[in-house]
Scaffold this motif. Structure first.
Motif, short mmCIF file in Angstrom:
data_model
loop_
_atom_site.label_atom_id
_atom_site.label_comp_id
_atom_site.label_asym_id
_atom_site.label_seq_id
_atom_site.Cartn_x
_atom_site.Cartn_y
_atom_site.Cartn_z
N THR A 5 0.89 -1.16 -0.02
CA THR A 5 -0.05 0.15 -0.01
C THR A 5 0.81 1.21 -0.02
O THR A 5 1.91 1.34 0.67
N TYR A 6 0.21 2.28 -0.65
CA TYR A 6 1.01 3.39 -0.73
C TYR A 6 0.03 4.59 -0.47
O TYR A 6 -0.97 4.62 -1.09
N TYR A 17 6.89 19.25 8.05
CA TYR A 17 7.57 19.02 6.72
C TYR A 17 8.99 19.23 6.85
O TYR A 17 9.68 20.22 7.09
N LEU A 18 9.78 18.13 6.95
CA LEU A 18 11.11 18.01 7.41
C LEU A 18 11.84 18.18 5.85
O LEU A 18 13.08 18.86 5.93
N GLY A 19 11.56 17.99 4.78
CA GLY A 19 12.14 18.20 3.43
C GLY A 19 11.73 19.55 2.84
O GLY A 19 10.49 20.20 3.15
N SER A 20 12.63 20.17 2.06
CA SER A 20 12.30 21.08 1.31
C SER A 20 13.29 21.29 0.29
O SER A 20 14.09 20.54 0.22
N THR A 21 13.18 22.57 -0.72
CA THR A 21 14.33 22.48 -1.78
C THR A 21 15.53 23.21 -1.37
O THR A 21 16.31 23.03 -1.91
N SER A 84 10.37 8.68 16.20
CA SER A 84 11.68 9.60 16.46
C SER A 84 12.42 8.95 15.21
O SER A 84 13.38 9.72 14.69
N THR A 85 12.12 7.80 14.90
CA THR A 85 13.17 7.10 13.86
C THR A 85 13.00 7.78 12.51
O THR A 85 13.96 7.87 11.52
N ARG A 86 11.65 8.07 12.26
CA ARG A 86 11.41 8.98 10.89
C ARG A 86 12.06 10.44 11.12
O ARG A 86 12.45 10.71 10.03
N ILE A 87 12.02 10.92 12.00
CA ILE A 87 12.53 12.50 12.12
C ILE A 87 13.99 12.27 12.02
O ILE A 87 14.60 12.76 11.23
N THR A 113 5.59 11.38 3.90
CA THR A 113 4.58 10.82 3.55
C THR A 113 3.49 10.86 4.47
O THR A 113 3.57 10.69 5.68
N ALA A 114 2.25 10.57 4.01
CA ALA A 114 0.94 10.42 5.12
C ALA A 114 1.12 9.09 5.83
O ALA A 114 0.74 8.99 6.94
#
Length: 148
Positions: A5-6, A17-21, A84-87, A113-114
């Motif tokens: 599943t995605y 939102y940790l990511g950005s350009t 915490s592991t995702r961060i 992602t959600a």
């Protein structure tokens, strides 16, 4: 046969939102005050400049090693509903710069992602909790199941 599943990427949320350009930079200033500790003051006066520089570089390196844990803890304390592991996965290892006088930690450009927020499909769309206690519904959102 089970299908993976995605979920669609979550819309960008400030702080979540940790990511950005662009890469983000955080500065940490460390200061210390001696309160009439005569032994410490005498020991510091006996040190040469080389030993002081080495001690400062060692302290910065030691502080940088624990920075990921403190960043993750600060975001979770702010109510962010991420593990915490995702961060920590979204943060690069500390880079020591300026001859050891500063350390930088960069956030990755990968979006969160959600699925990382514990998304659940419901009748109206996707139910997502970005911040603890604040359940949001992304209308007409869906989780795609891909079968090969």
């Amino acid at each position: 046969m089970s299908c993976p599943t995605y979920a669609l990427p979550a819309p960008p949320i400030p702080l979540a939102y940790l990511g950005s350009t662009e890469r983000k930079k955080m500065a940490i200033d460390i200061s210390a005050k001696l309160l009439n500790d005569k032994k410490v003051i005498a020991a510091l006066q006996d040190l040469s400049n080389d030993k002081v520089d080495k001690a400062i570089k060692s302290g910065i390196s030691s502080a940088a090693r624990g920075a990921k844990k403190h960043i993750a803890g600060g975001l979770k304390a702010g109510g962010l509903n991420l593990k915490s592991t995702r961060i920590k996965a979204g943060l690069e290892d500390p880079k020591i710069r300026n001859g050891g006088n500063s350390a930088f930690i960069w956030a990755s450009q990968d979006p969160v992602t959600a699925n990382s927020y514990g998304v659940k499909q419901n009748r109206r769309g996707l139910g997502v909790t970005f911040y603890k206690g604040e359940r949001k519904t992304i209308k007409r959102g869906f989780i795609a199941k891909v079968c090969h």
